[in-house]
Design an enzyme around this catalytic site. Sequence first.
Site, short mmCIF file in Angstrom:
data_model
loop_
_atom_site.label_atom_id
_atom_site.label_comp_id
_atom_site.label_asym_id
_atom_site.label_seq_id
_atom_site.Cartn_x
_atom_site.Cartn_y
_atom_site.Cartn_z
N SER A 166 0.76 -1.24 -0.02
CA SER A 166 -0.12 -0.08 0.12
C SER A 166 1.07 1.16 0.02
O SER A 166 1.66 1.28 -0.96
CB SER A 166 -1.11 -0.08 1.11
OG SER A 166 -1.89 0.91 1.10
N HIS B 288 -7.68 -5.22 -1.51
CA HIS B 288 -6.41 -4.28 -0.96
C HIS B 288 -5.74 -5.38 0.08
O HIS B 288 -4.67 -5.11 0.76
CB HIS B 288 -6.92 -3.06 -0.28
CG HIS B 288 -5.71 -2.20 0.08
ND1 HIS B 288 -4.69 -1.70 -0.89
CD2 HIS B 288 -5.22 -1.71 1.14
CE1 HIS B 288 -3.95 -0.95 -0.42
NE2 HIS B 288 -4.22 -0.88 0.95
#
Length: 707
Positions: A557, A675
């Site tokens: 991320s 994610h």
Amino acid sequence: MKHIFFLLLTIAMSISAAVPPTEKKPVTDEYHGVQVVDEYRWLEDGDSAAVQAWTAAQNQYSRAWLDSRADRSEIESKLKALYAQDTPSHTGLVARPGLLFALKFQPPKQQRLLVTLTSPNDLASEKIVLDPNEIEPKGQVAMDWFVPSPDGKLIAVCLSEHGSEDGTLHFYRTDTGEALPDQIKRVQYPTGGGSAAWTPDSKGIFYTRYPHAGERPEADLNFYQQIYFHELGAPVSSDEYSEGKDFPRIAEIELHTSDDGRWLLASVANGDGGEFSHHLRETKAGSPWRQITRHEDGIKEIDFSHDEAALYLRSVKGSPRGKLLRMATDGVLSTAKVIVPESDAVIEGFLLTANHLFIADMIGGPSRIRQLDLDGSHESIVPMPVASGIGGLLVMDERLLFRQTSFVAPAAWMLYDPAQTSVEKTALFNTSPVDFSDIEAVREFAISKDGTKVPINILRRKGTPLDGSNPALLYAYGGYGICMRPGFNFEHRLWFDRGGIYVVANIRGGGEYGEEWHLAGNLTKKQNVFDDFAACAEHLIQHGYTRADKLAVEGGSNGGLLMGAFLTQHPQLARAVVAHVGLYDMLRVELDPNGAFNVTEFGTVKDPAQFRALHAYSPFHQVKNGTPYPAVFFLAGETDGRVNPAHSRRMTAALQSATSSVNPVLARFSSASGHGMGTALSEKIAQKADVLAFLFDQLGMVKPSSP
């Protein structure tokens, strides 16, 4: 014939091993007089047939490379065996009268279960309330969050599919697991998250909601989060708007009630940069909202005293490591008094009981807990091992329940009794399927480019020679004020068994040393984050832990952005890079729904100074043709609502075209994950096996010989 067969086989293998071609279609943008050329803009359209074909070709290329590693399948089998031996773990504990609610991870179950217990020391009392694996056996339904009613008889659960975090609120009876007919859509999305809070009679619930189609333009449907109220049994169409029309477009709302349910607090984040405002009302019908703090006030967190007469506020205004204030519930911020001043430790959070105030401190990475009276006097330290991580604090009567972690021992829920000043391990603890008794954690400090001392936590086998020969994996994050605290991961056993060293760096951008540490690594100061990380890599090399051709780095991320910046700024400093769900085009990130929330952390191209900073480090724009880049492995989820997988597509194409080395540039695009939150266990294991196979190959880490 035999010779011809092998020749044809060799040709076929060389063809299958060729990097998939990527067409260049230049597009030019201008920012503040600077022209920027983008050759891979067309890869942004994930719905186009051409992009889907490109993605399939990349997956096929990477799959062939990874599956041809000699022990890739054995690595996956070993991981599956370890998870099969792992003991269940409980997280997200919430207390209600006579009950504890928890999320239980129990391999080989694909997703966590929602369970209740009567006590943290009575595992026999455990009952399953909800098992998402029964809703969808492949693990494609996950719980984003849950909130029990005040009486504990009902529970609101946000469910989403395929790792999307696009959540719908469901309701269940705690005793039977029976689903109520009420379902509320659009309560959760990865842009601003989601939240809910019950009324004291357990008959109604306040919740966050995103606009429905037709309420706002399509481009705004994942923004403008607001608060609504639902009465159980009533049509959702009749739910009442409560608050939020005046909140920022990038508001992220978290709801919280006082112990007796009289008061409702809304904490409203201004995107992801760490600024909050707070709004308060009584939960009874018709009560007005009152704003009690603004973004510029520096208030990070508010909680209610046990008797609801006072509010306690964690402030960083003029005190970047944090201080605690207290004011009357019906008071104004100007009347708040400091009861716990700033100290050398960073106040991460706090918790109140009827008689005590507990403060969770961060000291550069490790944690501690302080106990004080409600007025901030009579401070003492809760006894626990050094170099511990602390999380999940909650109150059980006057006792404190918290989760303790370390680098070399599994996590355990601990119970602290102030009357006895004793800490005891509860029955909620993990045992490890592997032994870490040969592993030690040492803490050292690297010196960054500007002279800043940066902590690094080094996990190694005892007696490891510092002769530069060891494979090493360096991990960091560096953003949003998030701390890298001690944590145990039995998967690392596979790394240690091949002679590896594992390192976690506490670089700037995180919160390990407070708000100053965070702000020194955001907006136009983001380059400090990358300099810190490079300094940690150089420290490991200079001190004999490893050398450049034995060093790998990994992050996800915001940490994926870190990987991109590191490999473009220091292509010769490491042999291999693993980047999960990362951001790489910092000039267009704010155009994605979640990217707009990151403007308060990264900055915007609309501001000339911030554009210059973003352009200077944006990994996609710093890829240089003819550079001998290290081996790189990008992983992304097709349903990712936090980071557009187009970042990984375009960065992969740019590196594959530019690199002059023979090192592989691989990409893995998963249709079964987003994610990372809500990813099924089988997919997590498959991803980990691919990462380890890649790293073992690139660092020359051979399989350990059998005993």
